[in-house]
Design a protein around this motif. Sequence first.
Motif, short mmCIF file in Angstrom:
data_model
loop_
_atom_site.label_atom_id
_atom_site.label_comp_id
_atom_site.label_asym_id
_atom_site.label_seq_id
_atom_site.Cartn_x
_atom_site.Cartn_y
_atom_site.Cartn_z
N SER A 177 24.74 -8.41 34.72
CA SER A 177 24.99 -8.07 33.55
C SER A 177 23.92 -8.48 32.35
O SER A 177 23.77 -7.44 31.57
CB SER A 177 26.56 -7.54 33.18
OG SER A 177 26.85 -8.85 32.74
N ASN A 178 23.62 -8.45 32.04
CA ASN A 178 23.16 -9.42 31.05
C ASN A 178 21.43 -8.73 30.95
O ASN A 178 20.81 -8.83 30.47
CB ASN A 178 22.44 -10.84 30.47
CG ASN A 178 22.47 -11.32 29.42
OD1 ASN A 178 22.28 -11.17 28.75
ND2 ASN A 178 20.95 -12.09 29.13
N CYS A 179 20.97 -8.77 31.96
CA CYS A 179 19.88 -7.86 32.60
C CYS A 179 19.75 -7.20 31.74
O CYS A 179 18.57 -6.23 31.94
CB CYS A 179 19.16 -8.36 33.68
SG CYS A 179 19.05 -9.83 34.92
N PHE A 180 20.08 -6.07 31.58
CA PHE A 180 20.51 -4.47 31.48
C PHE A 180 20.29 -4.41 30.27
O PHE A 180 21.69 -4.57 29.35
CB PHE A 180 21.63 -3.78 32.19
CG PHE A 180 21.27 -4.16 33.84
CD1 PHE A 180 19.96 -3.22 33.93
CD2 PHE A 180 21.84 -5.30 34.70
CE1 PHE A 180 19.89 -3.46 35.97
CE2 PHE A 180 21.70 -4.52 35.82
CZ PHE A 180 21.02 -4.54 36.46
N SER A 181 19.67 -3.71 28.77
CA SER A 181 19.93 -3.09 27.88
C SER A 181 20.67 -1.94 27.50
O SER A 181 21.71 -1.74 26.90
CB SER A 181 18.00 -2.79 27.55
OG SER A 181 17.47 -3.44 27.53
N ASP A 182 21.22 -0.69 28.49
CA ASP A 182 21.53 0.55 27.87
C ASP A 182 22.99 -0.53 28.67
O ASP A 182 23.60 -0.90 29.21
CB ASP A 182 21.26 0.87 28.97
CG ASP A 182 21.82 2.53 29.10
OD1 ASP A 182 21.44 3.81 28.82
OD2 ASP A 182 23.27 2.43 29.64
N ARG A 183 23.32 -0.13 27.44
CA ARG A 183 25.74 -0.61 27.13
C ARG A 183 26.34 -0.48 28.38
O ARG A 183 26.51 -0.76 29.09
CB ARG A 183 26.03 0.59 25.93
CG ARG A 183 27.30 -0.33 25.55
CD ARG A 183 26.80 -1.83 25.83
NE ARG A 183 26.75 -2.28 25.01
CZ ARG A 183 26.88 -3.58 25.09
NH1 ARG A 183 27.61 -4.18 25.35
NH2 ARG A 183 26.37 -4.50 23.18
N ASP B 151 28.97 -1.27 33.61
CA ASP B 151 28.78 -1.27 34.27
C ASP B 151 29.16 -2.24 35.51
O ASP B 151 29.55 -2.80 37.14
CB ASP B 151 28.46 -0.02 35.22
CG ASP B 151 29.09 1.65 35.13
OD1 ASP B 151 30.24 1.61 34.39
OD2 ASP B 151 28.45 2.81 35.14
N ALA B 152 27.81 -2.65 35.26
CA ALA B 152 27.64 -4.02 36.25
C ALA B 152 28.56 -5.00 35.96
O ALA B 152 28.20 -6.04 36.74
CB ALA B 152 25.50 -4.47 35.20
N GLU B 153 28.80 -5.41 35.12
CA GLU B 153 30.40 -5.78 34.51
C GLU B 153 31.01 -5.54 35.11
O GLU B 153 31.69 -6.79 35.76
CB GLU B 153 30.65 -5.86 32.92
CG GLU B 153 30.01 -6.92 32.44
CD GLU B 153 30.06 -7.98 32.38
OE1 GLU B 153 31.58 -8.60 32.58
OE2 GLU B 153 29.07 -9.34 32.20
N PHE C 154 27.30 -14.28 32.97
CA PHE C 154 27.30 -13.10 33.43
C PHE C 154 27.74 -13.11 34.97
O PHE C 154 27.47 -13.56 35.78
CB PHE C 154 26.02 -12.62 32.82
CG PHE C 154 26.09 -12.60 31.12
CD1 PHE C 154 26.96 -11.84 30.51
CD2 PHE C 154 25.44 -14.01 30.25
CE1 PHE C 154 26.65 -12.20 29.10
CE2 PHE C 154 25.05 -13.68 29.38
CZ PHE C 154 25.88 -12.76 28.94
N LYS C 155 28.25 -11.48 35.32
CA LYS C 155 28.32 -10.95 36.46
C LYS C 155 27.22 -10.88 37.36
O LYS C 155 26.33 -10.67 36.79
CB LYS C 155 29.16 -10.13 36.43
CG LYS C 155 30.69 -9.68 36.15
CD LYS C 155 31.04 -10.47 36.47
CE LYS C 155 33.49 -10.16 36.11
NZ LYS C 155 33.39 -9.40 36.19
N LYS C 156 27.07 -11.25 38.09
CA LYS C 156 25.65 -11.93 39.07
C LYS C 156 25.50 -10.19 39.68
O LYS C 156 27.36 -10.00 41.07
CB LYS C 156 25.74 -12.98 39.76
CG LYS C 156 25.88 -14.33 39.03
CD LYS C 156 24.97 -14.89 37.84
CE LYS C 156 24.40 -15.83 37.38
NZ LYS C 156 25.74 -16.55 37.33
N LEU C 157 24.64 -10.21 40.46
CA LEU C 157 24.68 -9.07 41.35
C LEU C 157 23.65 -9.00 42.29
O LEU C 157 22.43 -9.58 41.62
CB LEU C 157 24.18 -7.62 40.72
CG LEU C 157 25.50 -7.10 39.62
CD1 LEU C 157 25.28 -7.42 38.24
CD2 LEU C 157 24.70 -5.07 39.50
N PRO C 158 23.79 -8.88 43.62
CA PRO C 158 23.12 -9.12 45.12
C PRO C 158 22.46 -7.94 45.01
O PRO C 158 22.67 -6.69 44.29
CB PRO C 158 23.75 -9.39 46.14
CG PRO C 158 25.42 -9.22 45.57
CD PRO C 158 25.73 -9.01 44.33
#
Length: 354
Positions: free
Chosen positions: A12-18, A23-25, A44-48
């Motif tokens: 979730s930390n990879c994204f700039s748009d709030r 949503d990634a969180e 931070f929450k990880k996404l495959p």
Amino acid sequence: MNTSDDVPIACSNCFSDRGLRLDAERIGREELSGACPNCGATGFKKLPAPGVGALAHRFFVWGSMQRMRYGAAPLIQFNKHQQTSIDVAPWLAADVKLIERLLGVGFFLYEPRLWMIGEVEPLKDLQRTTKRQAIVDRVLSEYPERMLSPDESFYRVRISPSTPSDPRQYDSPPPASAGRGRLDSVRTPMLYASPDLEVCVHECRVRAEDDVFVATLAATKPLRLLDVSILLKEEGVSEFESLDMAVYMLFLAGKHSYKITRAIAEAARDAGFDGLVYPSYFSLLRIGQMPFQTTYGISHRRIPQYQDYEEAKAIPNLVLFGRPVSSGAVSVSCINRLILSRVGYEFHFGPTGA
């Protein structure tokens, strides 16, 4: 053993748009150890890859959904065959490039199949007064009858009834209030109810300061209902010719559709039915689902393996003709004050434009 679909590629930390970040969180997984392979951050929450794909669909496709008078369609889609051709806001540009790189996709303006925005022949005929009756007759002949048995409970919510403990207060509205709802008319009073209490509360537009009461009702004898809440399984027709699609879109539409839905209700009453089962306008909000989902432009309502799931999206409401409490067709078994103790919202985000 981890597969490639389980291995995180972002967090979730990879994204700039709030909105994307929040949503990634929600979508991401808790992984206490290990740095993000993309940004190197920890905690931070990880996404495959499938998670990033779900995030992109949730934000760009569902998040760009535009409702029409009938139907709806997203403004944006993405796939592996096109390069990005949409304009994005400055705060979103880096995130689009990141998703492009991670998934190998491009984002583009979507040109929906016309059925998605109401180009459905039976629906168009329902909007023409000269052709409406023929389609209404089809609805009565092609949709099934359902019996409402006395052992099935359902609910009616009232705001500030004059005498809350009087069962007659939970009958159909008085003549002065007739003709305001989706199905009732001045000629035909109707009792609106639902087996889903949360839908009842939402449809009554209950506010925090309201004095709210709920009656538990049951039929005193089997009642014949026309069930237009089902998914009508049709053979040999496309979405453009589908009566199922027409009725589905009709009950998801706003007040401009009421003349048509009232015509269906009047015809069902004249045909001897005691009422209707129909899908709640708030069905998709109740279960948190995207409307008019497709695969390669084909409605999931037309794909056999998805049909049971699609049908389950419709939360059934009931409408009973006349004044069934006064006539004795429906009994009030219990009346309670309803206390709103907590209200919560579930939401996600989308881009500001395309």
